[in-house]
Design a protein around this motif. Sequence first.
Motif, mmCIF file in Angstrom:
data_model
loop_
_atom_site.group_PDB
_atom_site.id
_atom_site.type_symbol
_atom_site.label_atom_id
_atom_site.label_comp_id
_atom_site.label_asym_id
_atom_site.label_seq_id
_atom_site.Cartn_x
_atom_site.Cartn_y
_atom_site.Cartn_z
ATOM 1 N N THR A 5 0.835 -1.203 0.000
ATOM 2 C CA THR A 5 0.000 0.000 0.000
ATOM 3 C C THR A 5 0.868 1.250 0.000
ATOM 4 O OG1 THR A 5 -1.638 -1.226 1.275
ATOM 5 C CG2 THR A 5 -1.908 1.160 1.177
ATOM 6 N N PHE A 6 1.944 1.211 0.795
ATOM 7 C CA PHE A 6 2.881 2.340 0.828
ATOM 8 C C PHE A 6 3.462 2.578 -0.564
ATOM 9 C CE2 PHE A 6 7.022 4.317 1.482
ATOM 10 C CZ PHE A 6 6.723 5.324 2.398
ATOM 11 N N ASN A 7 3.910 1.524 -1.208
ATOM 12 C CA ASN A 7 4.475 1.650 -2.555
ATOM 13 C C ASN A 7 3.460 2.187 -3.557
ATOM 14 O OD1 ASN A 7 7.040 0.794 -1.872
ATOM 15 N ND2 ASN A 7 6.617 -1.347 -2.353
ATOM 16 N N ARG A 8 2.223 1.769 -3.427
ATOM 17 C CA ARG A 8 1.189 2.193 -4.367
ATOM 18 C C ARG A 8 0.772 3.660 -4.143
ATOM 19 N NH1 ARG A 8 -3.896 1.611 -3.287
ATOM 20 N NH2 ARG A 8 -3.605 -0.124 -1.870
ATOM 21 N N LYS A 9 0.714 4.099 -2.874
ATOM 22 C CA LYS A 9 0.225 5.442 -2.577
ATOM 23 C C LYS A 9 1.330 6.493 -2.450
ATOM 24 C CE LYS A 9 -4.053 4.276 -0.211
ATOM 25 N NZ LYS A 9 -4.802 4.434 1.050
ATOM 26 N N ILE A 10 2.455 6.121 -1.903
ATOM 27 C CA ILE A 10 3.476 7.102 -1.550
ATOM 28 C C ILE A 10 4.571 7.232 -2.611
ATOM 29 C CG2 ILE A 10 5.166 7.784 0.208
ATOM 30 C CD1 ILE A 10 2.211 7.839 1.124
#
Length: 163
Positions: A5-10
């Motif tokens: 999720t971090f990779n996808r959003k940030i």
Amino acid sequence: MDLSTFNRKIIPIRIRLLKRAGQLLGNDSDAEDIVQETMLKLWDIRDQLDSHPNVEALAMTILRNKANDLWRQRQRFAGMPQETGTESYTTEARSDMELIGLIVEHLPPLQQAVFKMKEIDGYEAEEIISIIGCSPEALRQNLSRARRKIKEEFVRLSNSRTI
């Protein structure tokens, strides 16, 4: 927030952060360093990011604060005399600075952190209080203790050097 999720959003924000850092600093290597520090800070607070209303604005604020910290640090060192052919900055002054640095490294962790933030990085008291999460009185006491210990040790070690 997990890694995917971090990779996808940030991670997609990184390009905009790099562009903004370049505008603030003008130096590509410094900009890259500041963006990396911002990404690390975002990773550290990843559990709070899901509930944050605007993660990109938060990232830009962190980036701006990191750039301000770098600017403050450079301003502090810009006021120090530089080595020149006339050696205006003597060997003795350099050894005194090294001695103070060693003394600071041996302070208790909280006193060391408070002293470095206030005296080296140039943070204001309110900023330190919000970062560390202490009361104004605790900040004042720790800063006072750190300064007193540095002074005592410096005098003691300087006297033993001259004997």
